[in-house]
Design an enzyme around this catalytic site. Structure first.
Site, PDB file in Angstrom:
ATOM      1  CG  HIS A   1      -1.999   1.078   1.108  1.00 57.81           C
ATOM      2  ND1 HIS A   1      -3.309   0.759   0.804  1.00 57.81           N
ATOM      3  CD2 HIS A   1      -1.969   2.427   1.230  1.00 57.81           C
ATOM      4  CE1 HIS A   1      -4.027   1.869   0.765  1.00 57.81           C
ATOM      5  NE2 HIS A   1      -3.224   2.890   1.024  1.00 57.81           N
ATOM      6  CB  CYS A   2       3.173   2.916  -1.544  1.00 58.72           C
ATOM      7  SG  CYS A   2       3.520   1.787  -2.915  1.00 58.72           S
TER       8      CYS A   2
ATOM      9  CG  ASN B   1      -5.193  14.097   3.570  1.00 56.85           C
ATOM     10  OD1 ASN B   1      -4.972  15.299   3.395  1.00 56.85           O
ATOM     11  ND2 ASN B   1      -5.870  13.365   2.702  1.00 56.85           N
TER      12      ASN B   1
ATOM     13  CG  ASP C   1      -0.810   5.279   4.000  1.00 57.36           C
ATOM     14  OD1 ASP C   1      -1.357   5.165   2.890  1.00 57.36           O
ATOM     15  OD2 ASP C   1      -1.171   6.126   4.844  1.00 57.36           O
TER      16      ASP C   1
ATOM     17  NE  ARG D   1      -7.821   2.708  -0.512  1.00 56.44           N
ATOM     18  CZ  ARG D   1      -7.351   3.776   0.126  1.00 56.44           C
ATOM     19  NH1 ARG D   1      -7.194   4.919  -0.535  1.00 56.44           N
ATOM     20  NH2 ARG D   1      -7.016   3.708   1.400  1.00 56.44           N
TER      21      ARG D   1
END
Length: 276
Positions: A19-20, A238, A233, A112
């Site tokens: 997940h990136c 954010n 990530d 997603r």
């Protein structure tokens, strides 16, 4: 960004950051006017340099709402990666079958949906329509839910007839929330759900090295070790708090796992789920 430390362990060959994100370069891939936030420019070469530094050979690049429905930057990265990357798309219903097949050919392996309040919750009928359209491709469905939203979404998740990946351990309000852990365990018991052991930096109350998140991660590994994934990530968009050291995030996983478990989480499971 501050350069990350090198992990204390050497990761197994074929290790995957599941997940990136990437953003830009903006002169080639400008951000849409209707974006929900303003990311910093972090293009594919920066991601590659990070992974080379950490000892990570593969990655799943997740399309972000920063680039919205324009997948040009993601597809360019998949082409550049020549097999190093897979991708996860953001879609609306009605994409032509030929266009979906092209996404699949170039390395997209999932779609997603985010149910985070600050990003806007999608209509469930729309979600069902997209899932039906991509079903012939065998893609997984990635869901970004948070805390109390997991219980609300669980009946919907259980009804999805496709592999489901829960992002970021469902982002419990606090890492020792027993209700969230129990909900994740019940979903894992259906044997069609995978969980990303990611975002310790967002879940922690104590800060780095995220010792307060470790029990949640270990409990999930104990429950279904063959359906765990790990993700950095990066570049942590954010995030309202200190930016993490990605080397520390790798070391957190390493501190909780045996060598065999790391191989399962970082190599074998991503290879099976994403088709490396």
């Amino acid at each position: 960004m501050t350069a990350p430390s090198r992990p204390a362990v050497t990761l197994p060959a074929g290790a995957c950051d599941s997940h990136c994100h990437i953003f830009g370069p903006f002169d080639r891939f400008p951000l849409p006017e209707d974006r929900s936030f303003n990311p910093h420019e972090t293009p594919e070469p920066a991601l590659r340099a990070l992974h080379d530094h950490l000892g990570i050979d593969r990655a799943v690049i997740v399309q972000s709402q920063g680039h919205g429905l324009d997948h040009a930057a993601l597809l360019d990265a998949l082409d550049r990666g020549a097999g190093r990357y897979r991708g996860v798309a953001l879609l609306r219903p009605g994409m032509p079958r030929a266009a979906l097949q092209d996404l699949d050919r170039r390395g997209i392996r999932g779609v997603r949906f985010s149910f985070m309040p600050h990003l806007g919750r999608p209509d469930l009928d729309m979600v069902r329509a997209v899932i039906a359209e991509v079903a012939p491709l065998g893609w997984h469905v990635a869901l970004h839910v948070a805390g109390d939203g997991l219980a609300e979404m669980s009946p919907f998740i259980a009804a999805i007839d496709a592999p489901v990946v829960i992002d970021h351990m469902a982002r419990p309000e606090r890492p020792d929330d027993p209700a969230c852990l129990d909900g994740l365990r019940r979903l894992l018991d259906r044997e069609k759900v995978w969980i990303k052991l990611s975002c310790a930096e967002r879940l922690t109350r104590a800060g780095a090295p995220y010792d307060d998140v470790a029990p949640l991660m270990r409990a999930l590994i104990d429950h279904a070790p063959d359906r765990m994934l790990w993700g950095s990530d990066w570049p942590h968009v954010n995030l309202h708090g200190p930016m993490p050291d990605e080397g520390t995030l790798v070391d957190l996983l390493a501190s909780l796992t045996t060598e065999a478990e790391r191989r399962q989480i970082l190599v074998d499971t991503p290879a099976q789920l994403f088709g490396f």
